[in-house]
Design a protein around this motif. Structure first.
Motif, short mmCIF file in Angstrom:
data_model
loop_
_atom_site.label_atom_id
_atom_site.label_comp_id
_atom_site.label_asym_id
_atom_site.label_seq_id
_atom_site.Cartn_x
_atom_site.Cartn_y
_atom_site.Cartn_z
N ILE A 143 0.83 -1.21 0.00
CA ILE A 143 0.00 0.00 0.00
C ILE A 143 0.86 1.26 0.00
O ILE A 143 0.68 2.15 -0.82
CB ILE A 143 -0.96 0.02 1.20
CG1 ILE A 143 -1.87 -1.21 1.14
CG2 ILE A 143 -1.80 1.28 1.18
CD1 ILE A 143 -3.01 -1.15 2.10
N PHE A 187 -2.51 0.27 -7.37
CA PHE A 187 -2.65 -0.73 -6.32
C PHE A 187 -2.62 -2.14 -6.90
O PHE A 187 -1.98 -3.03 -6.35
CB PHE A 187 -3.95 -0.52 -5.55
CG PHE A 187 -3.80 0.39 -4.39
CD1 PHE A 187 -3.57 1.73 -4.57
CD2 PHE A 187 -3.86 -0.09 -3.10
CE1 PHE A 187 -3.41 2.58 -3.51
CE2 PHE A 187 -3.70 0.75 -2.02
CZ PHE A 187 -3.48 2.08 -2.22
N ILE A 203 0.21 -4.74 -5.82
CA ILE A 203 -0.08 -5.99 -5.11
C ILE A 203 0.43 -7.18 -5.92
O ILE A 203 1.05 -8.10 -5.38
CB ILE A 203 -1.59 -6.12 -4.84
CG1 ILE A 203 -2.00 -5.04 -3.82
CG2 ILE A 203 -1.94 -7.49 -4.33
CD1 ILE A 203 -3.48 -5.01 -3.53
N LEU A 207 -4.28 -15.06 -2.01
CA LEU A 207 -4.20 -14.32 -3.25
C LEU A 207 -3.96 -15.26 -4.43
O LEU A 207 -2.84 -15.52 -4.82
CB LEU A 207 -3.11 -13.25 -3.20
CG LEU A 207 -3.08 -12.38 -4.45
CD1 LEU A 207 -4.33 -11.55 -4.57
CD2 LEU A 207 -1.87 -11.48 -4.48
N PHE A 257 -8.49 -12.79 -6.34
CA PHE A 257 -8.19 -11.43 -6.78
C PHE A 257 -9.38 -10.85 -7.54
O PHE A 257 -9.84 -9.75 -7.27
CB PHE A 257 -6.95 -11.51 -7.69
CG PHE A 257 -6.34 -10.19 -8.00
CD1 PHE A 257 -5.61 -9.51 -7.03
CD2 PHE A 257 -6.46 -9.63 -9.25
CE1 PHE A 257 -5.04 -8.29 -7.31
CE2 PHE A 257 -5.89 -8.42 -9.54
CZ PHE A 257 -5.17 -7.75 -8.57
N LEU A 258 -9.92 -11.63 -8.45
CA LEU A 258 -11.09 -11.19 -9.20
C LEU A 258 -12.31 -11.08 -8.29
O LEU A 258 -13.12 -10.18 -8.44
CB LEU A 258 -11.37 -12.15 -10.36
CG LEU A 258 -10.39 -12.01 -11.52
CD1 LEU A 258 -10.74 -12.98 -12.63
CD2 LEU A 258 -10.38 -10.59 -12.05
N ILE A 277 -12.14 -7.77 -6.58
CA ILE A 277 -12.49 -6.68 -7.49
C ILE A 277 -14.00 -6.66 -7.73
O ILE A 277 -14.63 -5.59 -7.74
CB ILE A 277 -11.68 -6.81 -8.79
CG1 ILE A 277 -10.22 -6.46 -8.48
CG2 ILE A 277 -12.23 -5.91 -9.87
CD1 ILE A 277 -9.31 -6.47 -9.65
N ALA A 320 -16.77 -3.77 -6.90
CA ALA A 320 -17.77 -3.27 -7.85
C ALA A 320 -19.17 -3.33 -7.25
O ALA A 320 -19.96 -2.39 -7.39
CB ALA A 320 -17.69 -4.07 -9.15
N SER A 350 -8.93 2.92 2.98
CA SER A 350 -7.86 1.91 2.98
C SER A 350 -7.06 1.98 4.28
O SER A 350 -6.69 0.95 4.86
CB SER A 350 -6.91 2.11 1.80
OG SER A 350 -7.60 2.18 0.59
N ALA A 377 -5.22 -5.44 4.56
CA ALA A 377 -5.37 -4.09 4.03
C ALA A 377 -5.18 -3.97 2.51
O ALA A 377 -5.94 -3.27 1.85
CB ALA A 377 -4.43 -3.14 4.76
N PRO A 378 -4.18 -4.66 1.91
CA PRO A 378 -4.04 -4.51 0.47
C PRO A 378 -5.30 -4.94 -0.30
O PRO A 378 -5.70 -4.27 -1.25
CB PRO A 378 -2.86 -5.42 0.13
CG PRO A 378 -2.09 -5.54 1.38
CD PRO A 378 -3.10 -5.46 2.49
N PHE A 379 -5.92 -6.01 0.14
CA PHE A 379 -7.15 -6.47 -0.53
C PHE A 379 -8.26 -5.45 -0.33
O PHE A 379 -9.00 -5.12 -1.25
CB PHE A 379 -7.58 -7.82 0.03
CG PHE A 379 -6.51 -8.85 -0.06
CD1 PHE A 379 -6.26 -9.48 -1.26
CD2 PHE A 379 -5.75 -9.16 1.03
CE1 PHE A 379 -5.25 -10.42 -1.35
CE2 PHE A 379 -4.74 -10.10 0.94
CZ PHE A 379 -4.50 -10.72 -0.25
N ALA A 410 -7.91 -2.33 0.24
CA ALA A 410 -7.61 -1.13 -0.53
C ALA A 410 -8.05 -1.30 -1.98
O ALA A 410 -8.60 -0.40 -2.60
CB ALA A 410 -6.11 -0.83 -0.46
N LEU A 411 -7.82 -2.48 -2.51
CA LEU A 411 -8.22 -2.78 -3.88
C LEU A 411 -9.72 -2.60 -4.05
O LEU A 411 -10.19 -1.92 -4.98
CB LEU A 411 -7.85 -4.24 -4.16
CG LEU A 411 -7.39 -4.60 -5.54
CD1 LEU A 411 -6.21 -3.76 -5.93
CD2 LEU A 411 -7.03 -6.07 -5.58
N MET A 450 -10.75 1.04 -3.97
CA MET A 450 -10.49 1.79 -5.21
C MET A 450 -11.56 1.49 -6.25
O MET A 450 -12.04 2.38 -6.93
CB MET A 450 -9.12 1.42 -5.79
CG MET A 450 -7.97 1.67 -4.89
SD MET A 450 -7.82 3.39 -4.44
CE MET A 450 -6.97 3.23 -2.88
N VAL A 451 -11.91 0.20 -6.38
CA VAL A 451 -12.92 -0.17 -7.37
C VAL A 451 -14.25 0.48 -7.03
O VAL A 451 -14.91 1.09 -7.89
CB VAL A 451 -13.08 -1.70 -7.44
CG1 VAL A 451 -14.19 -2.07 -8.41
CG2 VAL A 451 -11.79 -2.35 -7.87
#
Lengths: 408, 408
Positions: free
Chosen positions: A164, A188, A192, B216, B221-222, B225, B229, B366, B378-380, B382-383, B386-387
């Motif tokens: 991050i 990001f 990642i 991951l 990952f999808l 995302i 959405a 995030s 957190a990285p997930f 954050a992703l 953002m979406v």
């Protein structure tokens, strides 16, 4: 209604497109950075097996300068600065030759004993690969720029080991006082994925030690603000010293080979007379400080000097590892003078505060504190980061950084 | 040289000045928010001791609407929206009467069973107190605006229990796609001091449970995302539903008391026929979801409806706690449908992603994920943030939020 629907479909399509593009960039950059970090580790270990390996510095630096001069002039200087310039002035266009040249030149500089960083080169390798991908896919200029910013973010995320903070650093460092919100998502994703590729290929990151927390009394509150101010001033001195180094070596205009030879010579003197701990990446010094052990009083000064010489005389590399070293040393020294029970905490805070000041990235630096040192110490670190960012004014270790705001 | 020195002294003076100002704001807001949170806890416990306490909702909402209408019309609506408007349109000027009126009206609404949040009111109380302080100190307009932004940040930091995310939220929520860098430092100071004052006066924050991390793989990952959405779409629906609620109750123009009576009546129906868990703050629902237990399939929908009614018909309160509830429920439902082994993780991610979308604050959301759930998830998160932020487009739960960027 129909307009809403069209807008929504456009936004969805944009998310899908950038998930794909950014994943590609992340994959590429993860591979590239891993290659770089592994060669660096291998070469450094090889060099270090010779006693007094740093005596070859003039020759090493000469080779680096020649490589860059002849094969890819764009690979000169410290990496991040170059990619910021490319993003602002050439829509991110970077010659692909930069990637291998930067890789080899930086590995040589660092393993040979030059004082520089590995972050900037990773950003440059990332940006170069992303720009190459953009060529291959023939995207339009606006998308190329976004791709290159993703590449930068992925480079940082991979080399910091903090996805991050790395991605944020990539979008915060471009303009002073502005975050590129439209590139946050792809940055990001790329960060990642790059980080994941690197870790699954065996790149490992040192875990920051946990440290004694300062008690929030009004006194320690002022101490931390003071530490932030000191880091801001040290950032200023570092920025000036870097400029001074560049200008001084540029004046040796008789022949280009003079600068690396002379610079290497001075570094040998410092390595022999002062200490070899200010040569190379200096990761041990950073670790010592963060663990709460004493660093020499002169550490801040000598690391700044060796870095200014290495990068000024033609060595290749970044500036961030030295910034981490100098920041840790500054916090360490501050703790020695003001409150020795917080050696570790102040070293941690100094490290991120110097980053926030010299690169003008207070948010990324605060988030890095959170990712590296945990949420307990992060508020204090964030405070010091903000002060350091304010004190440094409108100067930056990256002259190409655009000015986006007023600070006072 | 002299110019440099003058600049440096100005910057130092500015840091000192704002350390002092922001500490004052932090102290005031910490006291104010603590008062609010304690009265809320006390009154809620008192009400809850009666069975079917929510049957008084029409009367309660009528009293709230009357209080706001007669004593401080500026206290109407959800809190954050009002302070954003004040910052943009009146240099932060807020009548001091807003503070007590908002406090009493929100405590009544929430304890009586209205569905609303406690964050906006804290921001409004913080902003009101800071504006009062600015009056008292007769500062110029620019400094008043900064002080009020500090007050907002301190309010959020104190009520979230996450000083960094709270302070960031205060500076990120004002303009879509822009961070107020010049107020970051005072906002952090005010946030940290406010948080410290509140905790030392006995305000406690529920600790988020740690949860199973998603692996991951390209598949998860999808999934993440996609979850982002979905949260973006739910944010959109919530934004539209809030507008619809306001417009519908406004049409009851025969007498102002009609709206709270009718709204209260509908809430009683929902409480009796559906469930009482969609009334009040709904913290238990959030906790259940974050712990990884199942939430009812209709939770997202019903909580949106009760919130839209409560705030549309004249109840007082914020929108953020409902957003956390709806986000948690959305993530929970998504996990039930897609991957039940990540109930907890997806609930956590849903919570921050819905915040990022509806308030357009992806960075603060995030960072909140990092402060609440730790750096692993957190990285997930954050992703997904953002979406969600991208999908929501240019709409916002806060109509006064200015537009600072292009998203696609």
């Amino acid at each position: 209604m129909q307009q809403h629907l069209t807008e929504q479909i456009t936004l969805f399509a944009s998310v899908l497109k950038w998930t794909f593009y950014a994943s590609l960039v992340g994959l590429l950059v993860g591979l590239g950075t891993t290659g770089f970090l592994k060669s660096l580790a291998w070469t450094t270990a090889y060099y270090a097996s010779y006693p007094d390996y740093y005596l070859f510095l003039p020759a090493t630096l000469l080779v680096c300068a020649a490589l860059v001069r002849w094969l890819a002039p764009d690979a000169a200087g410290h990496g991040t600065e170059k990619v910021i310039e490319a993003v602002h002035k050439r829509m991110g266009k970077i010659p692909l030759a930069v990637v291998p040249v930067k890789l080899v030149a930086t590995v040589l500089t660092l393993a040979g004993g030059g004082s520089a960083g590995k972050e900037g080169p990773c950003a440059q390798i990332g940006a170069g690969l992303a720009s190459g991908l953009a060529d291959l896919m023939r995207v339009e200029d606006r998308d190329r720029r976004k791709l290159v910013i993703c590449g930068i973010s992925a480079g940082f995320a991979t080399v910091f080991g903090t996805p991050i903070a790395g991605a944020l650093f990539g979008v915060e460092v471009l303009v002073l006082g502005q975050v590129f919100y439209d590139v946050l998502f792809p940055s990001f994703v790329a960060g990642i994925i790059g980080y994941h590729v690197a870790t699954s290929l065996g790149v490992s990151y040192p875990h920051a030690p946990s440290c004694l927390l300062p008690q929030l009394s009004s006194f320690s509150f002022l101490e931390i603000i003071l530490l932030g101010a000191v880091c801001g001033l040290v950032s200023l001195l570092l920025i000036e010293l870097m400029k001074f180094g560049h200008r001084s070596f540029e004046r040796l205009s008789w022949h280009w080979s003079l600068a690396p030879l002379l610079g290497g010579g001075i570094l040998i003197l410092i390595g022999t007379l002062v200490s070899t701990s200010y040569l190379g990446l200096g990761l041990e010094g950073i670790e010592t400080g963060l663990k709460g052990e004493l660093l020499p009083v002169g550490a801040t000064f000598w690391k700044s000097v060796t870095t200014s010489i290495t990068l000024g005389c033609g060595g290749s590399g970044g500036i961030l590892t030295p910034i981490f070293f100098i920041g840790t040393a500054t916090g360490n020294l501050f703790a020695q003078l003001v409150n020795p029970s917080y050696l570790a905490a102040f070293s941690c805070i100094g490290m991120v505060a110097l980053l926030a000041g010299s690169a003008n990235t207070p948010i990324a630096a605060s988030v890095m504190a959170m990712e590296l040192f945990g949420p307990q110490i992060a508020p204090f670190a964030a405070l010091a980061c903000m002060v350091s960012f304010l004190i440094v004014g409108y100067r930056s270790i990256y002259p190409s950084q655009l000015l986006g705001i007023q600070k006072s």
